[in-house]
Scaffold this active site. Structure first.
Site, PDB file in Angstrom:
ATOM      1  N   ASP A 120       0.836  -1.201   0.000  1.00 31.79           N
ATOM      2  CA  ASP A 120       0.000   0.000   0.000  1.00 31.79           C
ATOM      3  C   ASP A 120       0.873   1.255   0.000  1.00 31.79           C
ATOM      4  O   ASP A 120       0.697   2.153   0.833  1.00 31.79           O
ATOM      5  CB  ASP A 120      -0.956   0.001   1.191  1.00 31.79           C
ATOM      6  CG  ASP A 120      -2.115   0.983   0.999  1.00 31.79           C
ATOM      7  OD1 ASP A 120      -2.339   1.424  -0.146  1.00 31.79           O
ATOM      8  OD2 ASP A 120      -2.795   1.309   1.989  1.00 31.79           O
ATOM      9  N   VAL A 121       1.789   1.316  -0.958  1.00 25.65           N
ATOM     10  CA  VAL A 121       2.658   2.486  -1.072  1.00 25.65           C
ATOM     11  C   VAL A 121       1.855   3.617  -1.709  1.00 25.65           C
ATOM     12  O   VAL A 121       1.352   3.486  -2.828  1.00 25.65           O
ATOM     13  CB  VAL A 121       3.905   2.164  -1.919  1.00 25.65           C
ATOM     14  CG1 VAL A 121       4.761   3.414  -2.120  1.00 25.65           C
ATOM     15  CG2 VAL A 121       4.722   1.054  -1.258  1.00 25.65           C
TER      16      VAL A 121
END
Length: 286
Positions: A120-121
């Site tokens: 979940d960058v």
């Protein structure tokens, strides 16, 4: 929560709330999550993963409290000045973009070397203080260290990452993806820092909509340019409008070294996408 002073609500997330507080005379952030969550969200796994990937460019955990009575996990972390999302809203100076890019590329190389995929960058998960950046929010990270068989390497959950930062292989439900999904997401974030706008348009919940936005920008791939897609169950059954790639200088009208850095990450075939470790040697951040 009763052990903290001056508790102040800061933001609500999909599976956690964040508060500012004071503990032991210092300002801290509290990430409060329910113990029971729907995979891939897992607050207990986040504690284990953060311990496994501890490092200078990864958010530190000062304490972790399991509140059985409330069914909550409280992660106690340093309180940072802002997130990268806040900074992008204000505009990020070119020198700061380079520094943040170096910091988080290093964080990803460190995390990936330990066998962890963040998943979940995005700008909201990069925290800033004193001109430096750290990677935060490992609530959906792979693997599940307590139950590694729960999500096998070749059948990972594909409903991960956020909207316009999702790698193309996720859009076709390819469960054997690698840490290169983080690299693609990071390319999108760096491009957004450089231009002030999302690389592939406004957020959408439609996989096909995002795929089309990517194809209109980078060109519509086929099996020659994206051999990996032969393993995607749906790829061969969808007829996409053929688009030629737009000149990258038009898509990213920024300095050539920054543009070349981003281009190394925006590759359809994940095995040809630069790794975070390789990117650390790029002239833009070296």
């Amino acid at each position: 929560m009763d052990d903290f002073q001056a508790v102040e609500f800061r933001r609500e997330g999909a599976c956690a709330n964040v508060y500012a507080a004071r503990a032991g005379g210092r300002a801290v952030a509290l990430k409060v999550s329910p113990v029971r969550q729907t995979p891939p969200h897992d607050a207990l796994n986040e504690i284990e993963v953060l311990a496994a990937v501890a490092g200078d460019r990864v958010v530190a955990v000062l304490d972790a409290v399991l509140d059985q009575a409330r069914g909550q996990v409280v992660l106690v972390m340093p309180l940072y000045e802002a997130s990268l999302a806040d900074a992008i809203d204000r505009g990020v100076a070119a020198d700061d973009v380079r520094t943040i890019t170096r910091d988080i590329t290093g964080a990803l190389a460190h995390v990936h070397a330990r066998g962890v995929i963040h998943r979940d960058v995005k700008p909201g998960n990069v925290l800033l203080a004193g001109g430096r950046a750290v990677l935060a929010d490992f609530g959906t990270a792979w693997p599940n260290l307590a139950a590694p068989d729960a999500e096998p390497a070749d059948a990972k959950i594909t409903d991960v990452s956020t909207s316009v930062y999702r790698a193309p292989e996720l859009l076709f439900a390819y469960g054997a993806y690698s840490d290169r999904i983080d690299v693609w997401s990071w390319a999108c974030v760096v491009a957004e820092m450089l231009t002030g706008r999302p690389l592939f348009g406004e957020p959408t919940t439609s996989e096909i909509g995002l795929a089309n936005a990517i194809f209109r920008t980078l060109g519509t791939p086929d099996l020659a340019t994206w051999p990996e897609a032969a393993a995607f169950a749906s790829f061969a059954h969808i007829r996409f409008v053929p688009h030629a790639p737009r000149p990258l200088a038009e898509v990213l009208p920024v300095a050539a070294d920054a543009r070349a850095f981003v281009a190394r990450m925006l590759v359809y075939e994940s095995g040809r996408r630069a790794s975070a470790r390789e990117l650390l040697a790029d002239p833009y951040v070296a």
